[in-house]
Design a protein around this motif. Structure first.
Motif, PDB file in Angstrom:
ATOM      1  N   THR A   1      10.730  -8.138 -17.405  1.00 51.11           N
ATOM      2  CA  THR A   1       9.923  -6.820 -17.772  1.00 51.11           C
ATOM      3  C   THR A   1       8.495  -7.762 -17.905  1.00 51.11           C
ATOM      4  O   THR A   1       7.635  -8.514 -18.902  1.00 51.11           O
ATOM      5  CB  THR A   1      11.000  -6.329 -19.248  1.00 51.11           C
ATOM      6  OG1 THR A   1      12.303  -5.868 -18.960  1.00 51.11           O
ATOM      7  CG2 THR A   1       9.961  -4.847 -19.821  1.00 51.11           C
ATOM      8  N   VAL A   2       7.897  -6.593 -17.071  1.00 51.41           N
ATOM      9  CA  VAL A   2       6.091  -6.684 -17.069  1.00 51.41           C
ATOM     10  C   VAL A   2       5.765  -5.760 -17.981  1.00 51.41           C
ATOM     11  O   VAL A   2       6.622  -4.091 -17.721  1.00 51.41           O
ATOM     12  CB  VAL A   2       6.252  -6.857 -15.831  1.00 51.41           C
ATOM     13  CG1 VAL A   2       6.699  -8.320 -15.832  1.00 51.41           C
ATOM     14  CG2 VAL A   2       6.501  -6.495 -15.243  1.00 51.41           C
ATOM     15  N   ALA A   3       4.586  -5.384 -18.209  1.00 54.21           N
ATOM     16  CA  ALA A   3       3.620  -4.096 -18.662  1.00 54.21           C
ATOM     17  C   ALA A   3       2.812  -4.091 -17.418  1.00 54.21           C
ATOM     18  O   ALA A   3       1.828  -5.543 -17.648  1.00 54.21           O
ATOM     19  CB  ALA A   3       2.881  -4.227 -20.343  1.00 54.21           C
ATOM     20  N   VAL A   4       1.802  -3.478 -16.773  1.00 52.57           N
ATOM     21  CA  VAL A   4       0.625  -2.658 -15.841  1.00 52.57           C
ATOM     22  C   VAL A   4      -0.407  -2.856 -17.405  1.00 52.57           C
ATOM     23  O   VAL A   4      -0.204  -2.091 -18.085  1.00 52.57           O
ATOM     24  CB  VAL A   4       0.539  -1.688 -15.611  1.00 52.57           C
ATOM     25  CG1 VAL A   4      -0.698  -1.885 -14.829  1.00 52.57           C
ATOM     26  CG2 VAL A   4       2.022  -1.708 -14.887  1.00 52.57           C
ATOM     27  N   THR A   5      -1.179  -3.812 -17.485  1.00 50.75           N
ATOM     28  CA  THR A   5      -2.284  -3.676 -18.559  1.00 50.75           C
ATOM     29  C   THR A   5      -3.638  -3.047 -17.457  1.00 50.75           C
ATOM     30  O   THR A   5      -3.391  -2.761 -16.715  1.00 50.75           O
ATOM     31  CB  THR A   5      -2.678  -5.467 -18.812  1.00 50.75           C
ATOM     32  OG1 THR A   5      -3.037  -6.302 -17.562  1.00 50.75           O
ATOM     33  CG2 THR A   5      -1.346  -5.726 -19.536  1.00 50.75           C
ATOM     34  N   GLU A   6      -4.883  -3.289 -18.760  1.00 55.74           N
ATOM     35  CA  GLU A   6      -5.961  -2.867 -17.875  1.00 55.74           C
ATOM     36  C   GLU A   6      -6.718  -3.211 -16.721  1.00 55.74           C
ATOM     37  O   GLU A   6      -7.187  -3.549 -15.923  1.00 55.74           O
ATOM     38  CB  GLU A   6      -7.397  -2.794 -19.061  1.00 55.74           C
ATOM     39  CG  GLU A   6      -6.976  -1.657 -19.886  1.00 55.74           C
ATOM     40  CD  GLU A   6      -6.654  -0.222 -19.305  1.00 55.74           C
ATOM     41  OE1 GLU A   6      -7.709  -0.015 -18.547  1.00 55.74           O
ATOM     42  OE2 GLU A   6      -6.330   0.235 -20.484  1.00 55.74           O
ATOM     43  N   THR A   7      -5.944  -5.059 -16.653  1.00 60.08           N
ATOM     44  CA  THR A   7      -6.450  -5.850 -15.832  1.00 60.08           C
ATOM     45  C   THR A   7      -5.926  -7.054 -14.822  1.00 60.08           C
ATOM     46  O   THR A   7      -6.482  -7.144 -14.604  1.00 60.08           O
ATOM     47  CB  THR A   7      -7.044  -7.088 -16.808  1.00 60.08           C
ATOM     48  OG1 THR A   7      -6.558  -7.808 -17.353  1.00 60.08           O
ATOM     49  CG2 THR A   7      -8.601  -6.366 -17.601  1.00 60.08           C
ATOM     50  N   GLY A   8      -4.197  -6.625 -15.054  1.00 61.33           N
ATOM     51  CA  GLY A   8      -2.820  -7.017 -14.317  1.00 61.33           C
ATOM     52  C   GLY A   8      -1.712  -6.505 -15.239  1.00 61.33           C
ATOM     53  O   GLY A   8      -1.477  -5.715 -14.490  1.00 61.33           O
ATOM     54  N   TYR A   9      -1.272  -7.423 -15.432  1.00 68.53           N
ATOM     55  CA  TYR A   9       0.241  -8.031 -16.024  1.00 68.53           C
ATOM     56  C   TYR A   9       0.526  -8.522 -17.270  1.00 68.53           C
ATOM     57  O   TYR A   9      -0.795  -9.249 -17.385  1.00 68.53           O
ATOM     58  CB  TYR A   9       0.927  -7.745 -15.264  1.00 68.53           C
ATOM     59  CG  TYR A   9       0.993  -9.798 -14.532  1.00 68.53           C
ATOM     60  CD1 TYR A   9       1.899 -10.462 -15.362  1.00 68.53           C
ATOM     61  CD2 TYR A   9       0.107  -9.916 -13.395  1.00 68.53           C
ATOM     62  CE1 TYR A   9       1.641 -11.482 -15.048  1.00 68.53           C
ATOM     63  CE2 TYR A   9       0.413 -11.362 -13.882  1.00 68.53           C
ATOM     64  CZ  TYR A   9       0.935 -11.796 -14.095  1.00 68.53           C
ATOM     65  OH  TYR A   9       0.765 -14.101 -13.973  1.00 68.53           O
TER      66      TYR A   9
ATOM     67  N   GLY B   1       1.007  -1.520  -0.661  1.00 68.81           N
ATOM     68  CA  GLY B   1      -0.140   0.356  -0.129  1.00 68.81           C
ATOM     69  C   GLY B   1       0.699   1.102   0.042  1.00 68.81           C
ATOM     70  O   GLY B   1       0.305   2.527   0.327  1.00 68.81           O
ATOM     71  N   THR B   2       2.042   0.935  -0.461  1.00 66.01           N
ATOM     72  CA  THR B   2       3.045   2.314   0.190  1.00 66.01           C
ATOM     73  C   THR B   2       4.167   2.936  -1.508  1.00 66.01           C
ATOM     74  O   THR B   2       4.092   1.596  -2.342  1.00 66.01           O
ATOM     75  CB  THR B   2       4.015   2.508   1.173  1.00 66.01           C
ATOM     76  OG1 THR B   2       5.070   1.499   0.520  1.00 66.01           O
ATOM     77  CG2 THR B   2       3.455   1.774   2.115  1.00 66.01           C
ATOM     78  N   GLY B   3       4.281   3.574  -1.799  1.00 67.56           N
ATOM     79  CA  GLY B   3       4.983   3.941  -3.363  1.00 67.56           C
ATOM     80  C   GLY B   3       3.476   4.476  -4.366  1.00 67.56           C
ATOM     81  O   GLY B   3       2.111   4.916  -3.771  1.00 67.56           O
ATOM     82  N   LEU B   4       4.437   4.358  -5.407  1.00 65.92           N
ATOM     83  CA  LEU B   4       3.223   5.194  -6.465  1.00 65.92           C
ATOM     84  C   LEU B   4       2.503   3.629  -7.067  1.00 65.92           C
ATOM     85  O   LEU B   4       2.548   2.907  -7.024  1.00 65.92           O
ATOM     86  CB  LEU B   4       4.478   4.482  -7.773  1.00 65.92           C
ATOM     87  CG  LEU B   4       4.087   5.384  -8.711  1.00 65.92           C
ATOM     88  CD1 LEU B   4       3.261   7.177  -8.835  1.00 65.92           C
ATOM     89  CD2 LEU B   4       4.946   5.508 -10.139  1.00 65.92           C
ATOM     90  N   ALA B   5       1.713   4.481  -6.673  1.00 68.56           N
ATOM     91  CA  ALA B   5       0.289   3.671  -7.672  1.00 68.56           C
ATOM     92  C   ALA B   5       0.262   2.937  -9.124  1.00 68.56           C
ATOM     93  O   ALA B   5       0.941   4.253  -9.694  1.00 68.56           O
ATOM     94  CB  ALA B   5      -1.887   4.389  -7.450  1.00 68.56           C
ATOM     95  N   LEU B   6       0.012   2.079  -9.948  1.00 61.52           N
ATOM     96  CA  LEU B   6       0.221   1.758 -10.482  1.00 61.52           C
ATOM     97  C   LEU B   6      -0.982   1.791 -11.693  1.00 61.52           C
ATOM     98  O   LEU B   6      -2.054   1.981 -11.404  1.00 61.52           O
ATOM     99  CB  LEU B   6       0.973   0.098 -10.818  1.00 61.52           C
ATOM    100  CG  LEU B   6       1.359  -0.612 -10.320  1.00 61.52           C
ATOM    101  CD1 LEU B   6       1.513  -2.042 -10.451  1.00 61.52           C
ATOM    102  CD2 LEU B   6       3.166   0.015  -9.541  1.00 61.52           C
ATOM    103  N   GLU B   7       0.422   2.261 -12.844  1.00 53.50           N
ATOM    104  CA  GLU B   7      -1.610   2.943 -13.701  1.00 53.50           C
ATOM    105  C   GLU B   7      -0.847   1.398 -15.717  1.00 53.50           C
ATOM    106  O   GLU B   7      -0.007   1.070 -15.455  1.00 53.50           O
ATOM    107  CB  GLU B   7      -1.531   4.065 -14.290  1.00 53.50           C
ATOM    108  CG  GLU B   7      -1.565   4.572 -13.487  1.00 53.50           C
ATOM    109  CD  GLU B   7      -1.274   6.452 -14.207  1.00 53.50           C
ATOM    110  OE1 GLU B   7      -2.442   6.723 -15.021  1.00 53.50           O
ATOM    111  OE2 GLU B   7      -0.396   6.870 -13.240  1.00 53.50           O
ATOM    112  N   PRO B   8      -2.241   1.179 -16.287  1.00 51.76           N
ATOM    113  CA  PRO B   8      -2.310   0.876 -17.751  1.00 51.76           C
ATOM    114  C   PRO B   8      -1.115   1.528 -17.932  1.00 51.76           C
ATOM    115  O   PRO B   8      -0.871   2.771 -18.395  1.00 51.76           O
ATOM    116  CB  PRO B   8      -2.931   0.506 -18.100  1.00 51.76           C
ATOM    117  CG  PRO B   8      -3.893   0.617 -16.865  1.00 51.76           C
ATOM    118  CD  PRO B   8      -3.608   1.821 -15.875  1.00 51.76           C
ATOM    119  N   GLY B   9      -0.246   0.587 -19.122  1.00 48.76           N
ATOM    120  CA  GLY B   9       0.819   1.608 -19.696  1.00 48.76           C
ATOM    121  C   GLY B   9       2.631   1.537 -19.415  1.00 48.76           C
ATOM    122  O   GLY B   9       3.368   1.887 -20.177  1.00 48.76           O
TER     123      GLY B   9
END
Length: 266
Positions: A241-249, A194-202
Motif C-alpha cells: 500500500t502506497v501514499a502519494v506525497t508532496e514529493t513522490g511516494y 501519460g494516460t489515466g487519472l493524474a496523481l495527487e498528494p493524499g
C-alpha cells in the motif's frame, strides 16, 4: 465514486495499519515450510491478528457484490493460483511457491499487503518469476509522484514483465484503500504512460501486480473465489500500500521483515 484524499492524520492511522499488516507476514514466515497446510497458516495469522495485534482480519466474511462471503482471514495462493486462494486442507510441498495476502483493520483503517514465499527450494523458473514480479511492483511504485498518471504505473509494470517473457493479469488490479477495503482509483498493472487519472498528494492505493509465467488468461474455480491461470502456468504477486506525497511516494506497509528494494532500482 470520487478518490478520497487522506489528511496527515489519516495517513498516520494508515501507517499503523500498514505496518501491522506487514508484521503478520513477518510472523508467519517461519511457519511456511513443507508439510504445513494453508489452513494452519490461516489459523496462525488469524490468532496473531485478533489476539496479539487486536486487529480485524478484513477478508473474513468479506462479500462484495456478486460474491459469497470469503470464509477465511487470509488469502493463500499456491503455484498456478493467481489470487484469492481459500486456505484449507492443501499441504505445502517442497518447490511450491505461495502468496499470502493480508489485510488488517486497525481503528477503522485498512492495511493491505502480500508477499511471495518459497516452500523449500523453488525451481529456477519459479524463483525468477517471483523476483521479476517483485521488481515489477517496485517499478510501479517508483512511478508514483504528484502529476504522474495511473497509466505510468501500469506501463512500467507491463514493460518489465513482458521484457522477461512473462504476462500481466488484466482482470484484477490495485485499488484505493483507507477506511474502506476497496476505494477509487483502480490501479491497472498494464497501460500507456501519460494516460489515466493524474496523481495527487493524499491518494492511497495498492500496487499489486499479478504476473504469469505463461499466458495472461485466468479462470475462477467452483469455490467462487480462487483464481487460477488458464494454462496452469505459475503465477506470482507482491503487494504494497502506497501514499502519494508532496514529493513522490511513501510505502505504508513496510515492516521489519520486508525485503529491500531490488538492486536494479538502486
Amino acid at each position: 465514486m470520487a478518490v478520497v484524499l487522506k489528511t496527515s492524520e489519516d495517513l498516520e492511522r494508515m501507517r499503523i495499519a500498514g505496518r501491522l499488516a506487514g508484521e503478520v507476514l513477518d510472523f508467519v514466515a517461519p511457519h511456511v515450510k513443507p508439510g504445513v497446510t494453508t489452513g494452519k497458516l490461516n489459523d496462525l495469522c488469524h490468532d496473531y491478528m485478533v489476539r496479539v495485534q487486536r486487529t480485524v482480519p478484513a477478508p473474513l466474511n468479506y462479500a462484495p457484490p456478486g460474491y459469497k462471503p470469503f470464509p477465511k482471514s487470509i488469502c493463500t495462493s499456491v503455484n498456478h493460483q493467481v489470487c484469492h486462494g481459500i486456505p484449507g486442507e492443501r499441504v505445502l510441498r517442497p518447490g511450491d511457491i505461495l502468496n499470502i495476502d493480508i489485510t488488517v483493520i486497525k481503528d477503522g483503517w485498512h492495511g493491505d499487503t502480500s508477499r511471495m514465499y518459497y516452500v523449500g527450494e523453488p525451481s529456477i523458473q519459479a524463483r525468477r518469476l517471483c523476483e521479476i514480479t517483485y521488481e515489477c511492483m517496485w517499478l510501479g511504485i517508483l512511478a508514483v509522484r504528484p502529476g504522474a498518471f495511473l497509466g505510468d504505473i501500469g506501463a512500467a509494470i507491463q514493460a518489465h514483465a513482458e521484457k522477461h517473457g512473462f504476462s500481466v493479469v488484466r482482470e484484477f488490479c490495485g485499488h484505493g484503500i483507507g477506511r474502506k477495503f476497496h476505494e477509487e482509483p483502480q490501479v491497472l498493472h498494464y497501460g500507456r504512460p501519460g494516460t489515466g487519472l493524474a496523481l495527487e498528494p493524499g491518494m492511497t492505493f495498492t500496487v499489486e501486480p499479478m504476473i504469469n509465467a505463461g499466458k495472461p488468461g485466468i479462470r475462477e474455480l467452483a469455490d467462487g473465489w480462487t483464481i487460477v491461470t488458464k494454462d496452469h502456468s505459475l503465477s506470482a504477486q507482491w503487494e504494497h500500500t502506497v501514499a502519494v506525497t508532496e514529493t513522490g511516494y511513501e510505502v505504508l506497509t513496510q515492516s521489519a521483515g520486508s525485503m529491500a528494494e531490488p538492486a536494479l532500482l538502486g
